[in-house]
Each structure stands twice: as structure tokens, then as C-alpha cells.
Design a protein around this motif. Structure first.
Motif, mmCIF file in Angstrom:
data_model
loop_
_atom_site.group_PDB
_atom_site.id
_atom_site.type_symbol
_atom_site.label_atom_id
_atom_site.label_comp_id
_atom_site.label_asym_id
_atom_site.label_seq_id
_atom_site.Cartn_x
_atom_site.Cartn_y
_atom_site.Cartn_z
ATOM 1 N N VAL A 422 6.959 5.325 -9.975
ATOM 2 C CA VAL A 422 6.777 4.655 -11.263
ATOM 3 C C VAL A 422 6.421 3.182 -11.046
ATOM 4 O O VAL A 422 5.572 2.614 -11.745
ATOM 5 C CB VAL A 422 8.039 4.801 -12.135
ATOM 6 N N ALA A 423 7.058 2.552 -10.058
ATOM 7 C CA ALA A 423 6.734 1.159 -9.755
ATOM 8 C C ALA A 423 5.287 1.020 -9.285
ATOM 9 O O ALA A 423 4.650 -0.010 -9.490
ATOM 10 C CB ALA A 423 7.688 0.625 -8.693
ATOM 11 N N SER A 424 4.757 2.078 -8.661
ATOM 12 C CA SER A 424 3.404 2.034 -8.111
ATOM 13 C C SER A 424 2.336 2.390 -9.138
ATOM 14 O O SER A 424 1.325 1.687 -9.263
ATOM 15 C CB SER A 424 3.305 2.986 -6.916
ATOM 16 N N VAL A 425 2.539 3.489 -9.887
ATOM 17 C CA VAL A 425 1.481 3.971 -10.785
ATOM 18 C C VAL A 425 1.945 4.120 -12.230
ATOM 19 O O VAL A 425 1.173 4.569 -13.081
ATOM 20 C CB VAL A 425 0.925 5.326 -10.290
ATOM 21 N N GLY A 426 3.193 3.761 -12.525
ATOM 22 C CA GLY A 426 3.693 3.902 -13.884
ATOM 23 C C GLY A 426 4.253 5.291 -14.145
ATOM 24 O O GLY A 426 3.969 6.243 -13.412
ATOM 25 N N GLU A 427 5.039 5.418 -15.195
ATOM 26 C CA GLU A 427 5.650 6.704 -15.528
ATOM 27 C C GLU A 427 4.592 7.746 -15.859
ATOM 28 O O GLU A 427 4.707 8.910 -15.455
ATOM 29 C CB GLU A 427 6.603 6.543 -16.714
ATOM 30 N N THR A 428 3.542 7.358 -16.591
ATOM 31 C CA THR A 428 2.501 8.319 -16.941
ATOM 32 C C THR A 428 1.767 8.812 -15.698
ATOM 33 O O THR A 428 1.489 10.007 -15.554
ATOM 34 C CB THR A 428 1.510 7.710 -17.939
ATOM 35 N N GLY A 429 1.460 7.893 -14.779
ATOM 36 C CA GLY A 429 0.811 8.298 -13.545
ATOM 37 C C GLY A 429 1.681 9.254 -12.744
ATOM 38 O O GLY A 429 1.193 10.251 -12.197
ATOM 39 N N TYR A 430 2.982 8.967 -12.677
ATOM 40 C CA TYR A 430 3.911 9.868 -11.991
ATOM 41 C C TYR A 430 3.868 11.251 -12.629
ATOM 42 O O TYR A 430 3.841 12.278 -11.933
ATOM 43 C CB TYR A 430 5.333 9.295 -12.079
ATOM 44 N N ARG A 431 3.835 11.299 -13.943
ATOM 45 C CA ARG A 431 3.825 12.582 -14.639
ATOM 46 C C ARG A 431 2.521 13.345 -14.411
ATOM 47 O O ARG A 431 2.529 14.569 -14.325
ATOM 48 C CB ARG A 431 4.064 12.371 -16.135
ATOM 49 N N VAL A 432 1.404 12.640 -14.308
ATOM 50 C CA VAL A 432 0.136 13.319 -14.008
ATOM 51 C C VAL A 432 0.257 14.088 -12.704
ATOM 52 O O VAL A 432 -0.059 15.281 -12.628
ATOM 53 C CB VAL A 432 -1.025 12.304 -13.921
ATOM 54 N N TRP A 433 0.734 13.420 -11.660
ATOM 55 C CA TRP A 433 0.794 14.067 -10.355
ATOM 56 C C TRP A 433 1.863 15.163 -10.319
ATOM 57 O O TRP A 433 1.654 16.220 -9.731
ATOM 58 C CB TRP A 433 1.045 13.018 -9.267
ATOM 59 N N ARG A 434 2.994 14.936 -10.952
ATOM 60 C CA ARG A 434 4.035 15.975 -10.942
ATOM 61 C C ARG A 434 3.556 17.216 -11.693
ATOM 62 O O ARG A 434 3.734 18.347 -11.232
ATOM 63 C CB ARG A 434 5.319 15.445 -11.584
ATOM 64 N N PHE A 435 2.926 17.033 -12.841
ATOM 65 C CA PHE A 435 2.461 18.152 -13.656
ATOM 66 C C PHE A 435 1.371 18.929 -12.930
ATOM 67 O O PHE A 435 1.419 20.158 -12.845
ATOM 68 C CB PHE A 435 1.945 17.628 -14.997
ATOM 69 N N TYR A 436 0.391 18.216 -12.380
ATOM 70 C CA TYR A 436 -0.731 18.931 -11.752
ATOM 71 C C TYR A 436 -0.304 19.628 -10.472
ATOM 72 O O TYR A 436 -0.704 20.771 -10.211
ATOM 73 C CB TYR A 436 -1.911 17.969 -11.551
ATOM 74 N N MET A 437 0.544 19.003 -9.672
ATOM 75 C CA MET A 437 0.931 19.647 -8.415
ATOM 76 C C MET A 437 1.895 20.802 -8.649
ATOM 77 O O MET A 437 1.809 21.835 -7.963
ATOM 78 C CB MET A 437 1.527 18.620 -7.451
#
Length: 483
Positions: A422-437
Motif C-alpha cells: 500500500v505504501a508503494s502503490v496505494g490500496e487500490t493498486g494492491y487490490r488490483v494485483w491481489r484480485f487478478y492474481m
């Protein structure tokens, strides 16, 4: 009998004058869950509603808990029905998956079955009308610009920025979409990849390897399939952070050239090459594969490899891609193409799904947020193009289950580093990668998509292939023995 789940606290938000409305919305949401997934007693997962109400799963140990955050969460998740709406609702924090995301993705089969029934769709439409469509704040509403859903729109970042809108798979647009995905920050990828930062399917020969060991085993497996020899010149198309070319130079004594369209990847790869003292034998260029061989004096390569890159090529450019590899390869040379492929039975839409695509046209979640312009093809398409151009097919291996295992490692490591991500890419960015993977892990494990390693030889020279595949599975040799 012990209660399988601890009591969960109610939503900490204080009661308001809208409490009666919220109670009505929760009842509607419960009805929707019953329509889609049956009563709680037969579900394998629990549901927590925005007022704190918890419906426990019928299973003794729930696979996960679906945490609905707002009264209108289900209306945005499932209406109109599409995987992108489910994904965007997750990005907006309409809901969370507490537990096994891959298991949650497995509900897709049940949802497809439910949405194929006109009667079910009518029932849902009537209940969905009772839920609010927009109970977000202004910031939560602006996930993407209004044009983001158009098929002709440029790939769009979650922060509203966008890349060039040139023709799909033009050199300029390909460079932009690759940077969109890979230039989010080397530090972010380092949180959940292995030490070598290999962003492709690992190889688990025993099934018990950790991620670092499995990725090293994959690099070794590829080098053995290519039958690398000291002094040969290896080209890696889409070399990422340089893991394979470094390994091949260190263990097999080859000269290696890697090309990528990502400046961030190239910078780190060059740092690693310098640290290994291999600048005289290994180099990385930021260059389109289509431009290779155009400079004066550039020689052909003895071996060529492409790992996790041809998914970005596009079906219309597949023949040109294979033709370019053929042109760059020495007679008698080997080409290994490692990439994700589509499975025919998994992509044949039913009548209702075809109608839905016409009524609700939009990009998929993956195209909009993860891999703009990415396109999967069938294994037989690659083989047909390669053999038509003169390649001889020498080996095909499916690593589908290995990719499911790889993704599980990635998701677990990403979740373990939630705060840093989250510190690196934000909460939304974290969710993109978690959801897609998490979704991809389910797709690979169930055969919706596959992973094919295809080995080709170019006629005209002496084949370097032995008469059996036994050499692929011999015990690992030391660095000195390989070189």
C-alpha cells in the motif's frame, strides 16, 4: 460442539437516522445472496453485511468471508452481470474477501450458471432495484474517467492518467502499455517475487519447493531445453529484470542479450549484471523485438527464448512475431516460447453470455487494469504459424498446474506485505494485483487457461538435440561442470 467461527463485532459506525433503510437493504442483500448462492446452510463461505450481521457458512470451516461494506455493494458487484463489475466493486472497497481469494474466484462457475437463467435474472433485477446504486463518496466514485470503458479508449490508470491512444500493438502503444504494467516500481515487485524477480511461471519438480527454488528450477529447465553450450549467444525477448540471462551466463557460460520495453526493468537488470561482473558477456537493451537485427553488423543468435512475453504480441501480429524470431535465429538453432495460452472449451460463450456482451459491451477487468491490449491465443495457432514458416516442433510441455502454484505463492507473499504494498502503490493498486492474481490462480487450477512451453528448431544446421529427453531430468550440475 465448538463454534467454528469467533463472534465478530458489529460495524463500528454509530447508528444514524438511516438505520431502518439500512436494515431493509440488508434484507434485500440477503435475498440476493440466497438467489445466487443458496441459503447459508449450503454455502462454503460466510457473509458479513454492512450492519454487522454475520451469516455463517454451512461448512465447518468456511473457505472465506465475503465482507459487504455498503448497502449498495451487491448492486454494483452483480448488476449488470460482468467480471469487470465484480472487480471494480472490489477496487472501490464495496466488499472484501477475508481468506482464500482463489476459492472466492471459484464462485464464478456458479454465477455463470445462475446468470444463464432468464428467470433468475428477472428475480435479481427486481431485488436489485431496492438497493442504492450510488452510496459512495465523490472520491470513491471516480475510479476511472468516463471514457475508460470504450473499446477504443487508451489503457487507463487507476489514478485517471492514461497512456497513448495509438493503434493497438503499434510500437509506441506497446511500449506504453508495457510500462503501464511493469514500471509501477521495482520495490513493489520485489515484495512478492523471488530473489531473482522472475515474473513468470515457476517450476515445481517435486511440488514442495519454495518460490526461490522453484524459479531457479524453471530457469534450469529452460536452459536444459535449449541445450545451451559455452560461447553460444542467447537472445531473451522480454527479459524482465534479467534473471534468465544472468543465470544462463553464470551456469552455462553463454553470451546473452536481453530486450525489454521497460526502463525500470532494464535499470535494475544492468545493476545486477554489473554486480555479477558480467558486463562483457551480458547486456540488456530497451528495444522492441521487431527492431532487432536492423542494425549493421548484428549477427544471428544461436538460441532464442521468450518467457511470458508473447501474450502481449496479439493474434494479428503472431505470424510476424514468429517470422522475426525465425529470421534472427541461426540455422540449426533452437527457439523456446513459454507463455499463457487459452483453452478452447473455456472461451466458447453460451447464448446468454453472447447476448450480455452485446447489451453490456465493455473491456474486461484484465484489459482495463492489468494487461492493456493483452491477448491469449491457442497453442495450435503458435504451432501452425511456426511450422508454416519452416520451424520444426520438437517439444511441447504444459506447466498449467505449476502456474497455479506460482500464483498462490505470489498472492500469499503480497498479502503478507500488505502495508508495504500500500505504501508503494496505494490500496487500490494492491487490490488490483491481489484480485487478478487470485483469479488467475483459480483459472489455471481449473484449466480455464494454460501455460505451454514450446520448443522449435530451425532447419539447415546440425540439431543439438539428443535422442531422448533424459538430459532434462539429470541431477543438477555444479557451475564448474556446466561451464
Amino acid at each position: 460442539m465448538t463454534d467454528p467461527l469467533p463472534k465478530l463485532p458489529a460495524d463500528p459506525r454509530p447508528p444514524t437516522s438511516t438505520e431502518p433503510a439500512l436494515a431493509r437493504h440488508v434484507r434485500s442483500a440477503q435475498t440476493i445472496m440466497d438467489i445466487l448462492f443458496g441459503p447459508p446452510a449450503i454455502r462454503a463461505f460466510s457473509v458479513r453485511y454492512p450492519d454487522g450481521t454475520l451469516e455463517r457458512a454451512g461448512a465447518p470451516v468456511p473457505l472465506f468471508t465475503l465482507a459487504l461494506k455498503r448497502a449498495g455493494s451487491l448492486s454494483r458487484m452483480f448488476w449488470p452481470p460482468s467480471e469487470r463489475n465484480v472487480g471494480e466493486a472490489y477496487l472501490r472497497d464495496d466488499y472484501d474477501i477475508e481468506g482464500d481469494l482463489e476459492a472466492a474466484a471459484g464462485l464464478a462457475d456458479l454465477l455463470i450458471d445462475r446468470f444463464s437463467s432468464p428467470q433468475t435474472l428477472l428475480q435479481l433485477a427486481l431485488v436489485m432495484r431496492t438497493l442504492p446504486r450510488n452510496d459512495h463518496t465523490a472520491d470513491e466514485q471516480s475510479l476511472t474517467p468516463e471514457h475508460a470503458g470504450a473499446e477504443t479508449a487508451a489503457p487507463t490508470r487507476l489514478d485517471g492518467g492514461h497512456t497513448t491512444s495509438g493503434p493497438a500493438h503499434s510500437k509506441e502503444r506497446d511500449a506504453e502499455v508495457i510500462r503501464y504494467h511493469y514500471d509501477v516500481g521495482n520495490d513493489f515487485y520485489a515484495l512478492w517475487l523471488d530473489d531473482r524477480m522472475v515474473y513468470s511461471c515457476a517450476y515445481f519438480p517435486e511440488g514442495t519447493e519454495d518460490l526461490d527454488a522453484a524459479q531457479e528450477a524453471k530457469l534450469e529447465h529452460i536452459c536444459r531445453k535449449l541445450r545451451l553450450q559455452p560461447g553460444e549467444h542467447l537472445l531473451d525477448i522480454g527479459c524482465g529484470w534479467g534473471g534468465l540471462i544472468l543465470y544462463a551466463a553464470q551456469r552455462y557460460g553463454v553470451r546473452a542479450t536481453g530486450v525489454t520495453l521497460s526502463e525500470a526493468q532494464a535499470d535494475l537488470a544492468r545493476e545486477r549484471i554489473r554486480a555479477a561482473g558480467l558486463e562483457d558477456r551480458v547486456r540488456v537493451e530497451v528495444r522492441d523485438y521487431r527492431d532487432l537485427g536492423l542494425r549493421e553488423g548484428e549477427a544471428r543468435y544461436d538460441k532464442i527464448v521468450s518467457v511470458g512475453m508473447f501474450e502481449h504480441v496479439g493474434r494479428a501480429n503472431l505470424q510476424a512475431y514468429v517470422q522475426q524470431v525465425y529470421r534472427l535465429l541461426q540455422p540449426g538453432g533452437l527457439f523456446l516460447n513459454h507463455g499463457i495460452v487459452v483453452v478452447e472449451a473455456a472461451v466458447s460463450p453460451g447464448a446468454v453470455e453472447q447476448l450480455a456482451r452485446l447489451v453490456f459491451p465493455q473491456k474486461t477487468f484484465m484489459h482495463q487494469y492489468v494487461f492493456p491490449d493483452g491477448e491469449l491465443v491457442y497453442t495450435h495457432e503458435v504451432l501452425a504459424h511456426a511450422e508454416r514458416l519452416g520451424f520444426e516442433t520438437r517439444d511441447i510441455e504444459s506447466l498449467r498446474e505449476h502456474y497455479a502454484m506460482t500464483l498462490r505463492h505470489w498472492v500469499k507473499r503480497l498479502e503478507d506485505h500488505h502495508a508495504e504494498a500500500v505504501a508503494s502503490v496505494g490500496e487500490t493498486g494492491y487490490r488490483v494485483w491481489r484480485f487478478y492474481m487470485g483469479g488467475c490462480a483459480w483459472a489455471f487450477s481449473t484449466g480455464r487457461i494454460g501455460l505451454s512451453q514450446m520448443l522449435f528448431s530451425k532447419p539447415g544446421g546440425r540439431s543439438s538435440l539428443p535422442l531422448s529427453r533424459a538430459d532434462l531430468y539429470r541431477p543438477p550440475a555444479s557451475k564448474a561442470e556446466n561451464r
